[in-house]
Design an enzyme around this catalytic site. Structure first.
Site, short mmCIF file in Angstrom:
data_model
loop_
_atom_site.label_atom_id
_atom_site.label_comp_id
_atom_site.label_asym_id
_atom_site.label_seq_id
_atom_site.Cartn_x
_atom_site.Cartn_y
_atom_site.Cartn_z
N HIS A 131 42.34 27.50 50.62
CA HIS A 131 42.13 28.53 51.06
C HIS A 131 40.58 28.68 52.01
O HIS A 131 40.76 27.38 52.73
CB HIS A 131 40.48 29.29 49.97
CG HIS A 131 40.07 30.38 50.38
ND1 HIS A 131 38.76 30.86 50.78
CD2 HIS A 131 39.95 31.93 49.66
CE1 HIS A 131 38.51 32.01 51.08
NE2 HIS A 131 39.49 32.39 50.08
N ASP A 208 36.90 22.07 45.61
CA ASP A 208 37.18 23.28 45.55
C ASP A 208 37.26 23.80 44.43
O ASP A 208 38.79 24.14 43.93
CB ASP A 208 37.74 24.05 46.49
CG ASP A 208 37.86 25.60 46.82
OD1 ASP A 208 36.88 26.36 46.07
OD2 ASP A 208 38.76 26.43 47.87
N GLN A 211 38.16 28.71 42.06
CA GLN A 211 39.12 29.28 40.60
C GLN A 211 39.48 28.25 39.67
O GLN A 211 39.36 28.78 38.27
CB GLN A 211 40.00 29.42 41.21
CG GLN A 211 40.40 30.39 42.42
CD GLN A 211 40.07 32.14 42.47
OE1 GLN A 211 40.61 32.52 41.48
NE2 GLN A 211 39.97 32.69 43.13
N LYS A 234 33.25 34.09 39.70
CA LYS A 234 34.17 34.28 39.46
C LYS A 234 34.23 33.96 38.18
O LYS A 234 35.44 33.80 37.11
CB LYS A 234 34.96 32.94 40.47
CG LYS A 234 34.60 33.72 41.73
CD LYS A 234 36.44 32.99 42.57
CE LYS A 234 36.22 33.25 44.42
NZ LYS A 234 36.99 34.19 44.21
N CYS A 372 43.54 35.03 52.15
CA CYS A 372 42.80 34.23 52.74
C CYS A 372 42.98 32.73 53.13
O CYS A 372 43.09 31.76 52.62
CB CYS A 372 41.12 33.93 51.80
SG CYS A 372 39.78 36.13 52.12
N1 C6P Z 1 39.24 33.63 46.70
C1 C6P Z 1 40.14 35.29 46.33
O1 C6P Z 1 39.64 36.57 45.99
P1 C6P Z 1 33.38 32.51 47.84
O2 C6P Z 1 34.09 34.08 48.50
O3 C6P Z 1 32.75 31.06 48.44
O4 C6P Z 1 32.61 32.86 46.37
O5 C6P Z 1 34.67 31.83 47.21
C2 C6P Z 1 35.61 31.42 48.66
C3 C6P Z 1 36.80 31.19 47.75
C4 C6P Z 1 37.07 29.68 47.82
N2 C6P Z 1 38.20 29.16 47.37
C5 C6P Z 1 39.03 29.56 46.57
C6 C6P Z 1 39.83 28.79 45.89
C7 C6P Z 1 38.30 31.29 46.14
O6 C6P Z 1 39.61 31.35 45.26
C8 C6P Z 1 37.59 31.72 47.26
C9 C6P Z 1 37.15 33.06 47.28
C10 C6P Z 1 38.84 35.25 46.18
O7 C6P Z 1 41.38 35.04 45.77
C11 C6P Z 1 37.87 36.37 47.85
S1 C6P Z 1 39.18 35.61 49.13
#
Ligand code: C6P
Length: 414
Positions: A131, A208, A211, A234, A372
């Protein structure tokens, strides 16, 4: 197509769904089919109640007051820290730092550990399925330090090329920052193998976990990762809250991130001394209400059982994969053997955005675009995908609605 009874595994889906008030609503006059759970999950009533009871019952700043409200708020806030420690099996509560989310957790590590430990000519390894949150902070660091960013390539099935990873590791590698489960492909990466190899080369590992945490049991001690970042929103919790886990001795060796209240022991104009962990990394008034409500989200997940949730989502994933592949011109992007409940796909000659809009007209919420992960989309030579992602409250009926909706889209636009 199958019915709920034929495919539904052993969770009481009716009682689970009843806990999520939003699932009652209509979209465009149709029952909501929410399949955008990888973007954010919906919230159970217990999480919503935890927010309102804080604001209506004991709203106060924490760690500062000696009055009753402040004590109650502090106790509830710190109870979430204990719950997170158990949830991811961290060795101590000092290793649990509250952030705004995964993005902030990764930036914190890049800006502190990274600045302290990465120098000119050093190497940082990420992967081709990261991401943007796990790309850009490392790019900024490498540009500032004259370090080199190396990327583990992704194969056609959407898996890391592990042989290349092993060949990238060397004595210049300082950190490997890697996604546990890909948001765009669903691929679950072999973190234990990555950590063991990175440690062998003298590098630390940041995972990370944005997910993965909602789909599987996370044990940071077993993974042996040095850092693990996650977002509460999430996993059925509120937005604006995340956790950065770090091994205590590493967090202790790092410089501070943001300066301000709470993160200090003593301030004079000549010198400031910093607070102990975890407060050293929690400058300013935190997101108190949402941290408190995050505990209710973890309690919700534990009341169902992480294994049951994972099994439920796997059944949906397998069924959806089978049914979607029957649609003319549809290709699934990401065919790893180990996947979370995420299906990304493209359909010949139909733009993902058009698919998203036409599904929304039928009350079906999916995400479309690059998710992203622009470099990953380039790897597959596509501008984006349509992504359906499942949660504990998703049903076979909803998968059937998606499949029927897509048949309509294909009929209209092909
Ligand atoms: N992905 C998706 O729709 P935040 O925004 O900080 O809570 O998470 C960022 C982030 C980082 N790593 C991974 C693997 C992610 O999937 C995400 C967030 C969302 O896939 C929003 S782009």
């Amino acid at each position: 197509m199958a019915t709920i009874e034929e495919v539904q595994p052993a969770i009481d889906i009716v009682s689970v769904r009843k806990q999520f008030p939003i699932l009652e609503r209509l979209v465009k006059g149709k029952p909501l089919v929410y399949l955008d759970n990888a973007a954010t999950t919906q919230k159970p009533q217990s999480v919503i109640d935890a927010l309102t009871s804080y604001y209506s019952g004991y709203n106060a700043n924490i760690h500062r007051g000696i009055h009753t409200l402040a004590e109650e708020a502090t106790a509830a806030f710190e109870a979430t820290r204990d719950a997170v420690q158990q949830f991811i099996n961290a060795a101590t509560r000092e290793e649990i730092i509250f952030t705004r989310g995964t993005t902030e957790g990764i930036n914190l590590v890049a800006a502190t550990w990274g600045r302290q430990n990465v120098g000119k000519g050093d190497e940082v390894i990420i992967s081709g399925m990261e991401h943007h949150s796990n790309i850009v902070p490392w790019q900024i660091l490498c540009e500032e330090k004259g370090a080199i960013l190396k990327v583990i390539p992704v194969n056609e099935a959407g898996e890391l090329q592990m042989d290349v990873f092993h060949s990238l590791l060397n004595s210049k590698t300082k950190i490997v920052a890697i996604v546990h489960a890909s948001n765009a492909l669903g691929t679950i990466n072999p973190i234990k193998e990555i950590v063991a190899a990175a440690h062998n080369a003298g590098a630390v590992v940041l995972v990370d976990g944005a997910q993965s945490t909602v789909h599987m049991d996370i044990d940071v001690q077993n993974l042996d990762c040095d850092f693990f970042a996650l977002s509460a929103h999430k996993l059925y919790g509120p937005t604006g809250v995340g956790v950065l886990y770090g091994k205590k001795h590493i967090l202790e060796s790092m410089p501070p991130y943001m300066g301000g209240g709470e993160m200090i022991k003593e301030v004079t104009f000549e010198k400031t001394t910093y607070n102990d962990l975890p407060y050293k990394y929690e400058a300013g008034t935190p997101n108190i209400a949402d941290v408190i409500a995050f505990k209710a989200a973890m309690d919700f997940m534990e009341s169902i059982g992480k294994e049951n949730i994972a099994r439920h989502e796997q059944v949906l994933l397998n069924y959806a994969t089978e049914e979607l592949q029957k649609i003319n011109g549809l290709k699934i992007i990401g065919q790893s053997k180990h996947k979370t409940g995420v299906i990304s796909f493209v359909i010949d000659n139909i733009h993902p955005q058009d698919i998203g809009i036409l599904l929304d007209n039928q009350g079906i919420a999916v995400r479309t675009g690059h998710h992203c992960t622009q470099p990953l989309m380039s790897r597959f030579c596509i501008p984006g995908t349509t992504r359906a992602s499942f949660a504990v409250y998703s049903t076979i009926d909803e998968v059937n609605a998606l499949v029927a909706g897509l048949h309509k889209v294909v009929k209209m636009l092909s």
